[in-house]
Scaffold this motif. Structure first.
Motif, PDB file in Angstrom:
ATOM      1  N   LYS A   1      44.005  47.502   2.017  1.00  0.00           N
ATOM      2  CA  LYS A   1      43.570  48.857   1.669  1.00  0.00           C
ATOM      3  C   LYS A   1      44.057  49.886   2.676  1.00  0.00           C
ATOM      4  O   LYS A   1      43.717  51.073   2.570  1.00  0.00           O
TER       5      LYS A   1
ATOM      6  N   THR B   1      46.955  41.723  -4.966  1.00  0.00           N
ATOM      7  CA  THR B   1      46.240  42.031  -6.200  1.00  0.00           C
ATOM      8  C   THR B   1      46.120  40.790  -7.084  1.00  0.00           C
ATOM      9  O   THR B   1      46.796  39.788  -6.873  1.00  0.00           O
TER      10      THR B   1
ATOM     11  N   PHE C   1      41.407  40.716   3.094  1.00  0.00           N
ATOM     12  CA  PHE C   1      41.563  41.691   2.014  1.00  0.00           C
ATOM     13  C   PHE C   1      41.500  43.121   2.521  1.00  0.00           C
ATOM     14  O   PHE C   1      42.051  44.030   1.896  1.00  0.00           O
ATOM     15  N   ASN C   2      40.836  43.323   3.650  1.00  0.00           N
ATOM     16  CA  ASN C   2      40.682  44.682   4.147  1.00  0.00           C
ATOM     17  C   ASN C   2      42.009  45.321   4.521  1.00  0.00           C
ATOM     18  O   ASN C   2      42.212  46.529   4.350  1.00  0.00           O
TER      19      ASN C   2
ATOM     20  N   ILE D   1      42.580  44.762  -5.886  1.00  0.00           N
ATOM     21  CA  ILE D   1      42.270  44.134  -4.595  1.00  0.00           C
ATOM     22  C   ILE D   1      40.831  43.640  -4.587  1.00  0.00           C
ATOM     23  O   ILE D   1      40.539  42.504  -4.199  1.00  0.00           O
ATOM     24  N   ASP D   2      39.931  44.518  -5.020  1.00  0.00           N
ATOM     25  CA  ASP D   2      38.513  44.150  -5.058  1.00  0.00           C
ATOM     26  C   ASP D   2      38.268  42.982  -6.021  1.00  0.00           C
ATOM     27  O   ASP D   2      37.449  42.095  -5.749  1.00  0.00           O
TER      28      ASP D   2
ATOM     29  N   GLU E   1      37.548  36.559   4.171  1.00  0.00           N
ATOM     30  CA  GLU E   1      37.128  37.858   3.643  1.00  0.00           C
ATOM     31  C   GLU E   1      37.856  39.005   4.325  1.00  0.00           C
ATOM     32  O   GLU E   1      38.231  39.994   3.686  1.00  0.00           O
TER      33      GLU E   1
ATOM     34  N   LYS F   1      39.418  39.759  -4.433  1.00  0.00           N
ATOM     35  CA  LYS F   1      38.467  39.374  -3.384  1.00  0.00           C
ATOM     36  C   LYS F   1      37.234  38.715  -4.008  1.00  0.00           C
ATOM     37  O   LYS F   1      36.776  37.660  -3.545  1.00  0.00           O
ATOM     38  N   GLU F   2      36.717  39.327  -5.045  1.00  0.00           N
ATOM     39  CA  GLU F   2      35.552  38.762  -5.719  1.00  0.00           C
ATOM     40  C   GLU F   2      35.873  37.388  -6.297  1.00  0.00           C
ATOM     41  O   GLU F   2      35.075  36.449  -6.197  1.00  0.00           O
TER      42      GLU F   2
ATOM     43  N   LEU G   1      43.629  49.404  -5.848  1.00  0.00           N
ATOM     44  CA  LEU G   1      42.338  49.208  -5.185  1.00  0.00           C
ATOM     45  C   LEU G   1      41.387  48.367  -6.041  1.00  0.00           C
ATOM     46  O   LEU G   1      40.691  47.477  -5.548  1.00  0.00           O
ATOM     47  N   GLU G   2      41.356  48.650  -7.315  1.00  0.00           N
ATOM     48  CA  GLU G   2      40.497  47.878  -8.218  1.00  0.00           C
ATOM     49  C   GLU G   2      40.925  46.414  -8.253  1.00  0.00           C
ATOM     50  O   GLU G   2      40.080  45.512  -8.284  1.00  0.00           O
TER      51      GLU G   2
END
Length: 978
Positions: free
Chosen positions: A449, A416, A445-446, A469-470, A442, A473-474, A466-467
């Motif tokens: 989850k 995170t 990161f999967n 993690i995204d 990329e 990644k961004e 989850l938020e």
């Protein structure tokens, strides 16, 4: 699929398993809501009934219940100086501490949301050390608590310097006597414990007895408090119970415990988590201290890790840096994070192979699969500087109190944003520039989850992870946006630097013209808006008068506006701006504010004596009102020319200072980033003074002295390394680099007659119980390198009559020297010599003053003595007997020799120095001493003079200082047999 393929269960390392087992005995019942009554079951064995407790007269031992009644800034700064060697608090610390120390128990809960390395720990340590009331510190990180206990107990405390002030309670504590000393005897003012220990059977009752009968508990600090929130990234069930236990517990006999103030602290919490923390802990009207999450000394970069990228390609830059570095290896301390144990072992093995030829570079691994003893050794070796590089999973790093980590490398992303920010927060906690590099792909990161990582989470906790993690990644895959801005945006903070920090990899790649040269946010423009909002259609001159604080006629203000409140608001905004701006500078904001819609322009006219006068007035618009109401809104304006010119001049000055340091061999990235940006500061001043002194010796071709100075610095570094290992502390925590240079510089420049004392080292900021051994090492160096000429001079003095000076008596001359010029420095309001003189008269030694002068730049002890002599010339009283212990005065024989020299060269030491030399030329010490030193010496270039002759000349210059000062103020000395 094995654990190693995706992560490491090492997060359990911080959990107090023994305490959980103890608390679990007898549990299992549940209330109507299905919640376990674990707390009530574990705390039901109270000694005495509620009625007994109510009737009992609480007896407090005066010895153990010391309470300071002075919580002023001055008193708290004395405590800070005494224990930690700092003269001033960092931003926000004083306000938090004073809030904690308020006597109103209903209003002194606090919540501190500051970035890692901003000084949160002092906020709960100082109250305990200042009042001697106990501070309880709850943390989930056992290793961090142990490190902090070692650091606190490694400080010089108490009269004998050996008093332990902190301890840790939990399953990791091997010395069981510590708990008895802490809870039954109230020995330690600071007690660290795990949440599991707090919740263990009977422990709350023990705390209640401690609080009411032995030693008062003044504060309960909840560190890493984001763990209480199920919106947080690191939710711990034990943490969620803390608020109910401390504030809503229905058990009898705990009424006093419920009134103890609580302080919540965390570095990684978005606003909704911050709010949840306060609610979960049931904080009562908490004072909330928020600071920017920005770490401007972290140089952040992210590299895409393609599937075919070899490990060697990622590690090669690190290897080259370590091999080619001129710094000591502990100053290259590096943490490498890898997502799995297998990767940790692979990276560790690879680096050991590649760095095998470097005997001074040690590489170690750390993960939960290693034996406890091996992990503990790796932790300690890295902390104390023995190990340069440590590679670990997330099990390592959060629990280490090491301030001088120079880089953090992620070979694979963490889960995170919060974890990432915590982990890079291990770097550069000393304020010096540090590198944070991440290698990601990329696909990595999967995996985060999957159920392996979030399967046990539910509700808010799962959504929050989850938020995050995204978001990470961004952040990682974005190749254009400023890295620091992205991180601050995640934490709901708008960066003060604008769109680009200028230091991260994306900003470095930004090729277009810097937008800050075109327009930027100017928070200080709120000063102008505030003044105009309060005034009734003011002109430019009236606006400037209000900003300057001048008294204005009441009719110039709008109805109902109170003038003094306006002045207070304007001054507060000026203070927050952090930079001085002239009235003309504020004036230049007015037109741009009008052009951008924050102000409205209009005209007024009047006729006086037949002549019409028209002038422009201003009023605030709704847009202007909004930015005053909401401080987070930007005020974007074109950059005035004076701002760019001022920045150009300042930049040239800063570059000049840094270039001089770099030319002296100082590695600029070793300096605190804030000081590099300012071109000034305590660290820069210490480096500048030391290297300037070394350069002066080299310029004089004094190779022997240069070698002696290098030996002195090396001996202090060796002492520091030994103390670090002995007390399990980071070398920088034992003695900061700039403090070390200050100590060595002062030691090297002490007058021959002076001795170095422990109080002098304390004044320089040394805070270790090993201070006596440092003082001994420095004294031995001085004794070893004392010149034969100095010894001969001392022997000569002992054979002559000495000046008769009365101990403890301050004297002044019969007159003030007419040519003494009193010139005030605007910054201090005092003359350049006056600060030293005032401190000397208060009893401070010249050595102490030299090590901690008012401007922060170390000076020679002789310079301080010169300042005191200058005070004598200005008609001030001086304790000459104390001064003589630092700067020996002439003997009767030397005084006569100086009188003869003055007559021989036909000079007048009492006259105008510009023309009182022989034949009306400038008076110089060199010419005055020609009869004593000889023309051959005086006429020889300085670099060609012998070292003993130069030492003799320096001694006569000091004697001449006494002679001229006495003559100029009309003091006739008397002499006596020794």
């Amino acid at each position: 699929m094995s654990d190693d393929e995706f992560g490491d269960p090492g997060w359990m390392d911080g959990v107090d398993l023994d305490a959980i087992a103890a608390a679990a005995e007898g549990k299992g019942t549940s209330d109507g809501n299905g919640k376990k009554k674990a707390i009530e079951a574990s705390t039901s064995t109270s000694t005495g009934t509620a009625a007994t407790n109510k009737r009992r007269k609480v007896s407090i031992s005066p010895t153990n219940r010391k309470m300071s009644t002075d919580n002023s800034q001055e008193a708290l700064e004395k405590t800070l100086l005494k224990f930690f060697g700092y003269s001033k608090f960092r931003k926000g610390q004083l306000q938090v501490i004073q809030q904690v120390l308020q006597q109103d128990a209903n209003s002194n809960d606090t919540a501190v949301f500051w970035a890692t390395g901003s000084g949160k720990s002092l906020c709960y340590q100082i109250p305990a050390l200042h009042t001697q009331r106990i501070t309880l510190v709850l943390s989930p990180l056992v290793s961090l608590m142990n490190d902090q206990v070692h650091s606190l107990n490694g400080l010089m405390t108490g009269n004998n310097g050996n008093t332990e002030i902190a301890t840790f309670l939990g399953s990791g504590q091997t010395d069981k006597s510590k708990e008895h000393a802490a809870i039954q005897e109230g020995k330690f003012p600071i007690i660290y414990l795990t949440p599991e220990k707090l919740l263990s059977a009977g422990f709350l009752q023990q705390l209640e007895r401690l609080h009411t009968t032995t030693r008062e508990i003044g504060l309960i600090a909840i560190d890493e408090s984001h763990c209480v929130s199920d919106w947080g990234h690191d939710f711990r069930p034990e943490y969620s119970k803390i608020g109910q236990v401390l504030r809503n517990n229905t058990l009898t006999g705990l009424q006093h415990l419920k009134q103890i103030p609580i302080m919540a602290l965390t570095a990684t919490a978005v606003p909704r988590v911050q709010q949840d923390i306060c609610q979960s802990l049931l904080l009562k009207n908490p004072y909330t201290a928020r600071q920017s999450s920005d770490r401007n000394n972290l140089i952040i970069s992210v590299h895409k890790k393609d599937r075919g990228m070899a490990l060697s390609a990622a590690m090669e830059p690190l290897i080259q840096t370590l091999v080619n570095s001129k710094s000591h290896q502990h100053q290259q301390s590096t943490i490498i994070y890898a997502p799995t144990r297998n990767l940790v072992e692979e990276i560790t093995s690879f680096l050991r192979q590649r760095l095998a030829a470097q005997e001074n570079i040690q590489v170690e691994g750390y993960h939960a699969g290693m034996p406890n003893a091996q992990r503990s050794a790796a932790h300690t070796n890295f902390l104390t500087g023995k190990t340069t590089v440590i590679c670990g999973t997330s099990a390592f790093g959060l629990g280490i109190n090491k301030i001088d980590t120079r880089r953090v490398i992620h070979y694979g992303p963490p889960k995170t944003v919060e974890e990432y920010y915590q982990q890079i927060g291990r770097a550069g906690r000393d304020g010096i520039q540090a590198e944070c590099t991440m290698y990601v792909s990329e696909a990595e990161f999967n995996s985060y989850k999957s159920d392996f990582y979030i399967g046990k989470l539910s509700g808010n906790a799962k959504q929050a992870v989850l938020e995050s993690i995204d978001a990470l990644k961004e952040f990682s895959l974005d190749t254009t946006t400023c890295r620091r801005k992205s991180l601050l945006t995640f934490f709901k903070e708008r960066p003060s630097f604008g769109e680009r920090c200028g230091t991260c990899d994306n900003c470095q790649k930004h090729k277009t013209m810097d937008s800050r040269d075109l327009e930027r946010d100017f928070p200080m423009a709120r000063v102008v808006l505030t003044a105009i909002q309060a005034l009734d259609g003011p002109s430019v001159s009236t606006i400037q008068s209000a900003i300057s604080g001048k008294k204005l006629e009441s009719y110039r203000y709008k109805p109902g506006v109170v003038e003094y409140k306006v002045k207070e608001a304007i001054q507060k905004l000026k203070d927050e701006a952090g930079q001085k701006i002239s009235l003309d500078g504020y004036r230049e904001f007015i037109v741009p504010l009008q052009q951008r819609g924050f102000l409205r322009e209009s005209s007024k006219s009047s006729t006086v004596s037949g002549y019409q006068r028209t002038w422009t007035t201003y009023s605030i618009t709704e847009k202007g009102v909004r930015v005053l109401r909401d401080q987070s809104l930007p005020i974007v304006l074109p950059v005035p020319a004076w701002v760019l010119e001022a920045e150009r001049i300042e930049k040239e000055r800063r570059q000049r200072v840094l270039k001089q340091l770099e030319d002296s061999g100082v590695e600029i990235d070793k300096l605190p980033q804030e000081e590099c940006e300012a071109g000034d500061g305590d660290v820069i001043r210490a480096y500048s003074k030391w290297h300037s002194y070394l350069k002066s010796m080299k310029d004089r071709n004094n190779e022997d002295r240069v070698a002696q100075l290098e030996l002195l610095l090396a001996s202090v570094e060796q002492w520091r390394a030994a103390v670090a290992i002995k007390h399990r502390m980071a070398p920088g925590a034992v003695l900061a680099e700039h403090t070390m240079l200050t100590v060595t510089y002062t030691t090297a420049t002490l007058p021959p007659a002076m001795t170095l004392k422990e109080d002098d080292l304390i004044a320089a900021g040394v805070r270790t119980r090993e201070i006596a051994s440092l003082c001994k090492a420095l004294t031995e160096w001085r004794d070893t390198h004392r010149s034969a000429k100095e010894d001969a001079g001392q022997a000569m003095k002992s054979a002559s009559k000495t000046m008769d000076l009365t101990p403890g008596q301050s004297v002044k001359g019969t007159r003030q020297w007419e040519y003494a010029v009193y010139k005030v420095i605007k910054k201090t309001g005092l003359a350049s010599w006056e600060s030293s003189y005032l401190r000397f008269q208060k009893g401070e030694s010249p050595t102490t003053i030299a090590m901690s002068p008012a401007n922060g730049k170390p000076i020679q002890v002789k310079t301080v003595c010169g300042h005191v002599m200058t005070a004598l010339l200005h008609g001030r009283e001086v304790d000459l007997h104390r001064l003589a212990t630092c700067l020996p005065p002439p003997t009767a024989q030397e005084w006569e020799r100086l009188q003869e020299a003055e007559i021989e060269v036909r000079a007048d030491v009492c006259g105008n120095p510009l023309n009182s030399g022989a034949g009306g030329v400038k008076l110089t010490k060199t010419e005055l001493l020609r009869p004593i030193m000889g023309s051959a010496f005086v006429d020889t270039p300085y670099n060609e003079r012998g070292e003993e002759e130069k030492a003799n000349f320096s001694m006569w210059c000091d004697l001449l200082e006494w002679y001229m000062s006495f003559k100029r103020v009309g003091i006739e000395p008397s002499f006596k047999d020794e």
